[in-house]
Design a protein around this motif. Structure first.
Motif, PDB file in Angstrom:
ATOM      1  N   ALA A 125      32.508  83.583 124.338  1.00 54.13           N
ATOM      2  CA  ALA A 125      31.520  83.564 123.267  1.00 54.13           C
ATOM      3  C   ALA A 125      31.594  82.273 122.459  1.00 54.13           C
ATOM      4  CB  ALA A 125      31.712  84.772 122.355  1.00 54.13           C
ATOM      5  N   ASP A 126      32.814  81.727 122.331  1.00 50.25           N
ATOM      6  CA  ASP A 126      32.993  80.548 121.492  1.00 50.25           C
ATOM      7  C   ASP A 126      32.958  79.237 122.264  1.00 50.25           C
ATOM      8  OD1 ASP A 126      35.456  81.242 122.743  1.00 50.25           O
ATOM      9  OD2 ASP A 126      36.517  79.933 121.358  1.00 50.25           O
ATOM     10  N   LEU A 127      33.050  79.285 123.602  1.00 50.82           N
ATOM     11  CA  LEU A 127      33.260  78.052 124.352  1.00 50.82           C
ATOM     12  C   LEU A 127      32.841  78.259 125.804  1.00 50.82           C
ATOM     13  CD1 LEU A 127      34.568  75.177 124.266  1.00 50.82           C
ATOM     14  CD2 LEU A 127      36.714  76.276 124.928  1.00 50.82           C
ATOM     15  N   ALA A 128      32.224  77.213 126.382  1.00 49.61           N
ATOM     16  CA  ALA A 128      31.851  77.277 127.794  1.00 49.61           C
ATOM     17  C   ALA A 128      31.840  75.881 128.389  1.00 49.61           C
ATOM     18  CB  ALA A 128      30.476  77.924 127.960  1.00 49.61           C
ATOM     19  N   ASP A 129      31.923  75.818 129.709  1.00 54.87           N
ATOM     20  CA  ASP A 129      31.789  74.565 130.433  1.00 54.87           C
ATOM     21  C   ASP A 129      30.398  73.988 130.157  1.00 54.87           C
ATOM     22  OD1 ASP A 129      31.110  72.742 132.713  1.00 54.87           O
ATOM     23  OD2 ASP A 129      33.069  73.382 133.465  1.00 54.87           O
ATOM     24  N   THR A 163      26.684  82.249 139.357  1.00 59.74           N
ATOM     25  CA  THR A 163      27.215  83.601 139.438  1.00 59.74           C
ATOM     26  C   THR A 163      27.472  84.135 138.037  1.00 59.74           C
ATOM     27  OG1 THR A 163      29.044  84.966 140.278  1.00 59.74           O
ATOM     28  CG2 THR A 163      29.583  82.729 139.620  1.00 59.74           C
ATOM     29  N   THR A 164      27.450  85.443 137.931  1.00 56.27           N
ATOM     30  CA  THR A 164      27.831  86.096 136.674  1.00 56.27           C
ATOM     31  C   THR A 164      29.238  86.682 136.781  1.00 56.27           C
ATOM     32  OG1 THR A 164      26.788  88.159 137.429  1.00 56.27           O
ATOM     33  CG2 THR A 164      25.446  86.648 136.089  1.00 56.27           C
ATOM     34  N   ASP A 165      29.937  86.385 137.866  1.00 57.86           N
ATOM     35  CA  ASP A 165      31.294  86.878 138.070  1.00 57.86           C
ATOM     36  C   ASP A 165      32.204  86.241 137.028  1.00 57.86           C
ATOM     37  OD1 ASP A 165      33.857  87.506 138.994  1.00 57.86           O
ATOM     38  OD2 ASP A 165      33.297  87.315 141.102  1.00 57.86           O
ATOM     39  N   SER A 166      32.768  87.056 136.162  1.00 62.46           N
ATOM     40  CA  SER A 166      33.595  86.521 135.075  1.00 62.46           C
ATOM     41  C   SER A 166      34.846  85.826 135.599  1.00 62.46           C
ATOM     42  CB  SER A 166      33.991  87.647 134.113  1.00 62.46           C
ATOM     43  OG  SER A 166      34.773  88.626 134.777  1.00 62.46           O
ATOM     44  N   GLY A 176      22.443  76.285 128.949  1.00 64.59           N
ATOM     45  CA  GLY A 176      21.160  76.783 129.413  1.00 64.59           C
ATOM     46  C   GLY A 176      21.275  78.001 130.305  1.00 64.59           C
ATOM     47  N   ARG A 177      22.483  78.284 130.792  1.00 68.83           N
ATOM     48  CA  ARG A 177      22.709  79.462 131.631  1.00 68.83           C
ATOM     49  C   ARG A 177      23.498  80.532 130.906  1.00 68.83           C
ATOM     50  NH1 ARG A 177      25.341  76.469 136.628  1.00 68.83           N
ATOM     51  NH2 ARG A 177      26.004  78.588 137.144  1.00 68.83           N
TER      52      ARG A 177
END
Length: 292
Positions: free
Chosen positions: A18-22, A8-11, A27-28
């Motif tokens: 921008a600085d960090l993600a799971d 999903t693109t639901d925030s 790749g997504r």
């Protein structure tokens, strides 16, 4: 309880900045770095989850004692987390979090109950717990359940974690008069979707947090119109949800009454059409298992 990330693109449900993600989003989404996060649990009666790391930021939802979270970042007193129960992403007070173990064994079935430093109701209460809070019980002490924290709670106000209350509309009736609170999901304050989520959770049914998510993810749609409804049917507007108590009466947390209230569905439909969310967008019925 959720154990994977939705596509999903639901925030609200996407642990990405921008600085960090799971790390599972590599790749997504694009971020400076990716982390697996750390498993923690909420260790206070309730904690506000906010969209931004500020104490004056609006309340998106609440986490309660025993809720599992993944912590991705901690900075200046706030932890950026994802709630395991419904996937909601936001900022909790760092001080609200404890270790992930031991795992909960019980849940609170009373609307509210008190924590005591010992097995004695005359002792000064150390805090309160809300319906649905999860606890780790280690021993029975008379009428009290001793918790892993050393505190005690009245045993009949709790049940084994796997115990369910299938009549979720009945759970909602117990909450009549609870004040309306935007983002609230405790027995001290509820919004419309928080009421539905809390009552379905008591029945052992996992539900998304917000009304639009619930409309997409719960039950099967009924034909248009207000006929043929029954107890437990979910009535949706664009941004609002309520539960049917029978063929004609709706229970919902709403800003008109500023409380959880029961009223004729036709009255609610007319008022909401004129004053707020517009027409009913769908009515959905859960299967006996609660699955979609």
């Amino acid at each position: 309880m959720l154990d994977d990330l939705p596509h999903t693109t639901d925030s609200r449900l996407t642990p990405a900045r921008a600085d960090l993600a799971d790390i599972r989003l590599r790749g997504r989404v694009t971020a400076d770095r990716y982390v697996a996060g750390e498993a923690r649990r909420v260790a206070v009666p309730s904690a506000p989850l906010r969209r931004s790391p500020r104490f004056d930021a609006g309340l998106d939802t609440e986490a309660v004692m025993g809720d599992a979270v993944t912590v991705y970042d901690v900075d200046e007193g706030f932890a950026w987390v994802r709630l395991a129960e419904d996937g909601y992403v936001g900022y909790l007070p760092e001080a609200a979090l404890g270790p992930s173990d031991p795992a909960p064994t019980h849940r609170v079935t009373a609307l509210r109950t008190f924590l005591y430093p010992g097995p004695d109701l005359k002792l000064p209460a150390a805090g309160y717990l809300t319906l649905g809070a999860r606890l780790t019980g280690v021993a029975q002490a008379g009428q009290y359940l001793r918790l892993a924290t050393g505190e005690h709670v009245f045993a009949t106000h709790c049940a084994a974690l796997a115990t369910t209350e299938p009549d979720f509309a009945g759970t909602a009736e117990r909450l009549v008069g609870t004040p309306y609170l935007w983002g609230g999901r405790t027995s001290l304050g509820l919004d419309c979707s928080g009421l539905v989520q809390l009552c379905l959770a008591a029945a052992g049914i996992a539900a998304p947090r917000d009304a639009d998510q619930q409309e997409r993810g719960l039950g099967d749609p009924l034909p248009p119109g207000l006929d043929g409804l029954r107890r437990g049917d979910l009535v949706f507007w664009r941004g609002h949800v309520g539960l049917m108590l029978d063929a004609t009466r709706l229970i919902h947390a709403n800003g008109f009454h500023m409380a959880v209230a029961v009223e004729p569905l036709t009255v609610a439909v007319a008022r909401i059409l004129e004053n707020s969310y517009g027409p009913v967008t769908s009515i959905r019925r859960l299967s006996p298992s609660g699955a979609t």
